[in-house]
Design a protein around this motif. Sequence first.
Motif, PDB file in Angstrom:
ATOM      1  N   LEU A   1      58.097 -19.270 -91.681  1.00 20.75           N
ATOM      2  CA  LEU A   1      59.325 -17.686 -92.400  1.00 20.75           C
ATOM      3  C   LEU A   1      59.091 -16.918 -91.588  1.00 20.75           C
ATOM      4  O   LEU A   1      60.230 -16.362 -90.912  1.00 20.75           O
ATOM      5  N   GLU A   2      57.980 -16.725 -91.900  1.00 19.43           N
ATOM      6  CA  GLU A   2      57.672 -15.014 -91.323  1.00 19.43           C
ATOM      7  C   GLU A   2      58.223 -15.147 -89.617  1.00 19.43           C
ATOM      8  O   GLU A   2      58.627 -13.981 -89.209  1.00 19.43           O
ATOM      9  N   THR A   3      57.483 -16.389 -88.728  1.00 19.40           N
ATOM     10  CA  THR A   3      57.506 -16.136 -87.630  1.00 19.40           C
ATOM     11  C   THR A   3      59.091 -16.520 -87.127  1.00 19.40           C
ATOM     12  O   THR A   3      59.183 -15.841 -86.003  1.00 19.40           O
ATOM     13  N   GLU A   4      60.286 -17.824 -87.635  1.00 16.73           N
ATOM     14  CA  GLU A   4      61.492 -17.776 -87.476  1.00 16.73           C
ATOM     15  C   GLU A   4      62.458 -16.134 -88.152  1.00 16.73           C
ATOM     16  O   GLU A   4      62.834 -15.851 -87.052  1.00 16.73           O
ATOM     17  N   LEU A   5      61.837 -15.799 -88.776  1.00 17.52           N
ATOM     18  CA  LEU A   5      62.270 -14.203 -88.896  1.00 17.52           C
ATOM     19  C   LEU A   5      61.935 -13.306 -88.780  1.00 17.52           C
ATOM     20  O   LEU A   5      62.435 -12.111 -86.994  1.00 17.52           O
ATOM     21  N   TRP A   6      61.260 -13.141 -87.647  1.00 16.24           N
ATOM     22  CA  TRP A   6      60.308 -11.642 -86.932  1.00 16.24           C
ATOM     23  C   TRP A   6      60.918 -12.406 -85.326  1.00 16.24           C
ATOM     24  O   TRP A   6      61.824 -11.125 -84.763  1.00 16.24           O
ATOM     25  N   ASP A   7      60.672 -13.494 -84.735  1.00 19.44           N
ATOM     26  CA  ASP A   7      61.248 -13.910 -83.076  1.00 19.44           C
ATOM     27  C   ASP A   7      62.680 -14.007 -83.603  1.00 19.44           C
ATOM     28  O   ASP A   7      63.605 -12.941 -82.680  1.00 19.44           O
ATOM     29  N   GLY A   8      63.404 -14.585 -84.478  1.00 24.52           N
ATOM     30  CA  GLY A   8      64.925 -14.076 -84.405  1.00 24.52           C
ATOM     31  C   GLY A   8      65.477 -12.130 -84.362  1.00 24.52           C
ATOM     32  O   GLY A   8      66.491 -12.132 -83.578  1.00 24.52           O
ATOM     33  N   LEU A   9      65.066 -11.734 -85.375  1.00 21.28           N
ATOM     34  CA  LEU A   9      65.427 -10.079 -85.119  1.00 21.28           C
ATOM     35  C   LEU A   9      64.218  -9.099 -83.791  1.00 21.28           C
ATOM     36  O   LEU A   9      65.554  -8.714 -83.831  1.00 21.28           O
ATOM     37  N   ASP A  10      63.441  -9.780 -83.602  1.00 21.25           N
ATOM     38  CA  ASP A  10      62.782  -9.226 -82.322  1.00 21.25           C
ATOM     39  C   ASP A  10      64.022  -9.334 -81.059  1.00 21.25           C
ATOM     40  O   ASP A  10      64.425  -8.828 -80.621  1.00 21.25           O
ATOM     41  N   SER A  11      64.552 -11.268 -80.855  1.00 19.03           N
ATOM     42  CA  SER A  11      65.201 -11.679 -79.932  1.00 19.03           C
ATOM     43  C   SER A  11      66.513 -10.134 -80.362  1.00 19.03           C
ATOM     44  O   SER A  11      67.317  -9.833 -79.322  1.00 19.03           O
ATOM     45  N   LEU A  12      67.112 -10.563 -81.020  1.00 16.31           N
ATOM     46  CA  LEU A  12      68.568 -10.051 -82.057  1.00 16.31           C
ATOM     47  C   LEU A  12      68.067  -7.748 -81.385  1.00 16.31           C
ATOM     48  O   LEU A  12      68.794  -7.132 -80.555  1.00 16.31           O
TER      49      LEU A  12
END
Length: 155
Positions: free
Chosen positions: A20-31
């Motif tokens: 979950l942390e990885t998915e959230l971080w990657d999604g927010l980082d990309s955005l």
Amino acid sequence: MSKGIETGSLYPLFSELTRLETELWDGLDSLLRKEHGLPMSRFEPMAVIDRLGACRVLDVATALAISVGGTSKLIDRIEKSGYCRRRNNPDDRRSSLIELTTEGGTILERARKTVDAELELRFAPALSQQSAEELMELLRRLRHVSPMAAAERSS
């Protein structure tokens, strides 16, 4: 010590939290990169500086639970981009105080709105306000006992 939880049953929990942390971080980082040219690795320390006000590298490192050396390098990059500045610490000549520039505060506020909207999309379908508050409290408790458990293992 385990308070009724079988140790072998905790790895799936760890795995889910990590994913979950990885998915959230990657999604927010990309955005954030796409919409503001600001990676999460800069957003996070800038948010800490904004929350704390003028602070030291050590304060940011402690808040983010990362090394002082790594934090110093992050602050160097943020400063180079014009989003923060260092000034002499009047209380300790060995350290500097970091503060956001006007430009840094502006981009942080815009980025914060993007982050809030994205987290709302990702969390709201699964969490009520009460559930979110309970989860926050549980995560705080887990973060509080984790260093104690590591110290106990070392002794």
